[in-house]
Design a protein around this motif. Sequence first.
Motif, short mmCIF file in Angstrom:
data_model
loop_
_atom_site.label_atom_id
_atom_site.label_comp_id
_atom_site.label_asym_id
_atom_site.label_seq_id
_atom_site.Cartn_x
_atom_site.Cartn_y
_atom_site.Cartn_z
N TYR A 150 0.83 -1.21 0.00
CA TYR A 150 0.00 0.00 0.00
C TYR A 150 0.86 1.26 0.00
O TYR A 150 0.68 2.17 -0.81
CB TYR A 150 -0.91 -0.04 1.23
N TYR A 151 1.83 1.33 0.91
CA TYR A 151 2.67 2.53 0.99
C TYR A 151 3.65 2.61 -0.18
O TYR A 151 3.90 3.71 -0.70
CB TYR A 151 3.40 2.57 2.33
N THR A 152 4.18 1.50 -0.60
CA THR A 152 5.15 1.53 -1.70
C THR A 152 4.47 1.97 -2.99
O THR A 152 5.08 2.68 -3.81
CB THR A 152 5.79 0.15 -1.88
N ILE A 175 5.40 10.88 2.48
CA ILE A 175 4.33 10.06 3.04
C ILE A 175 4.33 10.24 4.55
O ILE A 175 5.37 10.06 5.19
CB ILE A 175 4.52 8.57 2.71
N VAL A 176 3.18 10.59 5.10
CA VAL A 176 2.98 10.56 6.55
C VAL A 176 2.17 9.31 6.85
O VAL A 176 1.10 9.11 6.29
CB VAL A 176 2.24 11.81 7.06
N SER A 177 2.69 8.45 7.70
CA SER A 177 1.99 7.20 7.99
C SER A 177 0.63 7.46 8.60
O SER A 177 0.36 8.55 9.14
CB SER A 177 2.80 6.34 8.97
N GLU A 178 -0.23 6.47 8.52
CA GLU A 178 -1.45 6.49 9.31
C GLU A 178 -1.11 6.73 10.77
O GLU A 178 0.00 6.43 11.22
CB GLU A 178 -2.17 5.16 9.16
N GLY A 179 -2.04 7.28 11.52
CA GLY A 179 -1.80 7.51 12.93
C GLY A 179 -1.35 6.23 13.62
O GLY A 179 -1.99 5.19 13.51
N THR A 180 -0.23 6.31 14.34
CA THR A 180 0.41 5.14 14.92
C THR A 180 0.54 5.36 16.42
O THR A 180 1.17 6.33 16.87
CB THR A 180 1.77 4.90 14.25
N VAL A 226 9.59 1.54 0.83
CA VAL A 226 9.32 2.91 0.40
C VAL A 226 10.61 3.60 -0.03
O VAL A 226 10.68 4.28 -1.06
CB VAL A 226 8.59 3.70 1.51
N HIS A 227 11.66 3.42 0.76
CA HIS A 227 12.95 4.03 0.40
C HIS A 227 13.50 3.45 -0.90
O HIS A 227 14.04 4.19 -1.74
CB HIS A 227 13.96 3.83 1.53
N GLU A 228 13.36 2.15 -1.07
CA GLU A 228 13.84 1.51 -2.30
C GLU A 228 13.12 2.07 -3.52
O GLU A 228 13.69 2.17 -4.61
CB GLU A 228 13.63 0.00 -2.22
N GLY A 264 12.19 5.12 -3.72
CA GLY A 264 12.54 6.54 -3.84
C GLY A 264 11.75 7.48 -2.96
O GLY A 264 11.84 8.70 -3.13
N GLY A 265 10.99 6.94 -2.01
CA GLY A 265 10.13 7.78 -1.20
C GLY A 265 10.75 8.22 0.12
O GLY A 265 11.77 7.70 0.57
N THR A 266 10.11 9.20 0.75
CA THR A 266 10.45 9.69 2.08
C THR A 266 9.21 9.51 2.95
O THR A 266 8.10 9.84 2.53
CB THR A 266 10.84 11.18 2.04
N MET A 267 9.39 8.98 4.17
CA MET A 267 8.24 8.62 4.99
C MET A 267 8.48 8.94 6.46
O MET A 267 9.54 8.61 7.01
CB MET A 267 7.93 7.12 4.84
N VAL A 268 7.51 9.59 7.09
CA VAL A 268 7.56 9.84 8.53
C VAL A 268 6.41 9.12 9.21
O VAL A 268 5.40 8.79 8.58
CB VAL A 268 7.51 11.35 8.85
N ALA A 269 6.57 8.86 10.51
CA ALA A 269 5.54 8.20 11.30
C ALA A 269 4.74 9.24 12.06
O ALA A 269 5.31 10.07 12.76
CB ALA A 269 6.17 7.21 12.28
N GLN A 270 3.41 9.18 11.93
CA GLN A 270 2.59 10.07 12.75
C GLN A 270 2.36 9.42 14.11
O GLN A 270 1.82 8.31 14.21
CB GLN A 270 1.24 10.38 12.11
N LEU A 271 2.79 10.11 15.17
CA LEU A 271 2.70 9.60 16.53
C LEU A 271 1.38 10.07 17.15
O LEU A 271 1.10 11.27 17.21
CB LEU A 271 3.89 10.08 17.36
N TRP A 272 0.61 9.10 17.68
CA TRP A 272 -0.80 9.32 18.00
C TRP A 272 -1.12 8.84 19.40
O TRP A 272 -0.79 7.72 19.78
CB TRP A 272 -1.62 8.53 16.99
N HIS A 273 -1.76 9.70 20.17
CA HIS A 273 -2.44 9.29 21.40
C HIS A 273 -3.85 9.85 21.29
O HIS A 273 -4.04 11.06 21.18
CB HIS A 273 -1.73 9.84 22.64
N THR A 274 -4.84 8.98 21.35
CA THR A 274 -6.21 9.41 21.09
C THR A 274 -6.88 10.02 22.32
O THR A 274 -7.94 10.65 22.19
CB THR A 274 -7.07 8.23 20.59
N GLY A 275 -6.30 9.84 23.51
CA GLY A 275 -6.91 10.45 24.69
C GLY A 275 -8.32 9.96 24.92
O GLY A 275 -8.60 8.75 24.90
N ARG A 276 -9.25 10.91 25.10
CA ARG A 276 -10.64 10.54 25.41
C ARG A 276 -11.37 9.92 24.22
O ARG A 276 -12.45 9.35 24.39
CB ARG A 276 -11.41 11.77 25.90
#
Length: 374
Positions: A45-47, A55-60, A91-93, A95-107
């Motif tokens: 999916y991401y590749t 690419i910003v990952s899905e909330g993780t 993703v890197h192979e 040619g992409g750049t990807m970061v992880a979205q860091l998520w805390h859903t709280g309430r």
Amino acid sequence: MHDRSTLFAPARFGALPLANRIVMPPLTRSRALPDGRPGPSARRYYTQRASAGLIVSEGTAIMPEAVGNPDIPGLWTPEQVTAWKQVTDAVHEAGGTMVAQLWHTGRASHPSLQPGGKLPVAPSAIAISGTTFARDGRVPHVTPRALETEEIGGIVDRYGRAAENARAAGFDGVELHAANGYLIDQFLQDSANRRTDGYGGAVENRARLLREVLDTLTAAVGADRVGVRISPSSTFQDMADSAPVALFTHVLDALSPRGLAYLHLVEPGIVGDDSTAARRPADGIDSAWVRGRYPGRLIAAGGYGREQALRAVESGTVDAVAFGRAFIANPDLPDRLARDARLTEADRATFYGGDDHGYTDYPTLAEQPPAARG
């Protein structure tokens, strides 16, 4: 064809190299495994979408207590790190750049998704109206448990560990989810934060958690690998503030000197994964308003079409544009935008959960019959 020196030009956002200014934003797809590893098709999916400038990952989720939706991935176990590494390597192979979205859903969670069936945590014991996704379908939101002051530092530390895990998993950086009515946003806005300690009351106090988490992320991976996402105008999950302009002026003043990789703004008119015509005072906090107050790289998301995106980047109002639903249904979106080709419509019924249908089976332009290419 429009001049390719704008939306299609490469850029550098802090330490992040972008091949173009077209961003895949975080998109919850609820296809992770029960132990929080990304699902078996996440790599494909991401590749498929690696031609995005970023690419910003899905909330993780940063920890088990941060989980607020069924089947979302995490970054708190070695097994999760190993599984994500397979995704980022691919993703890197490509040619992409990807970061992880860091998520805390709280309430914005439910006891069925919490360790031991406990209540979700929040700045204050105020429930969201309506229903939420639980383990077995939609149910009414519960009233969360207000965090004790001494607990908050432990959550800040978990953000830092998740950022370190993200780098170990091969991500190029991290994006702090401070939008859409989740934990950081809950602390920021006074509709959800009625605390009387050092994390409540004055704007400076309500923004304290945001500042502390950013300090921790910066220490973990470097400011030039950290982005932040905010949604000043969104009413999703009962978000509102009595003085939004003062609040987000303070937020931008706090972010501006930090040398972050980027700020990711959800434009007015977007509520969750829907568009709305509803207005509130914060609707004036758009990319033009932010550009006048924030000197760093700015990504805008929400309702952009091709021509609007071209104009926004060419004018300098934003540095990049994120396309959510369009990236779900068009894995080769940058190529389609460059060619001004017809875009495939996303099937909303397959957004969350399910199998590879509506996930990895959307065709590229080259894979479509000529009549469908527009």
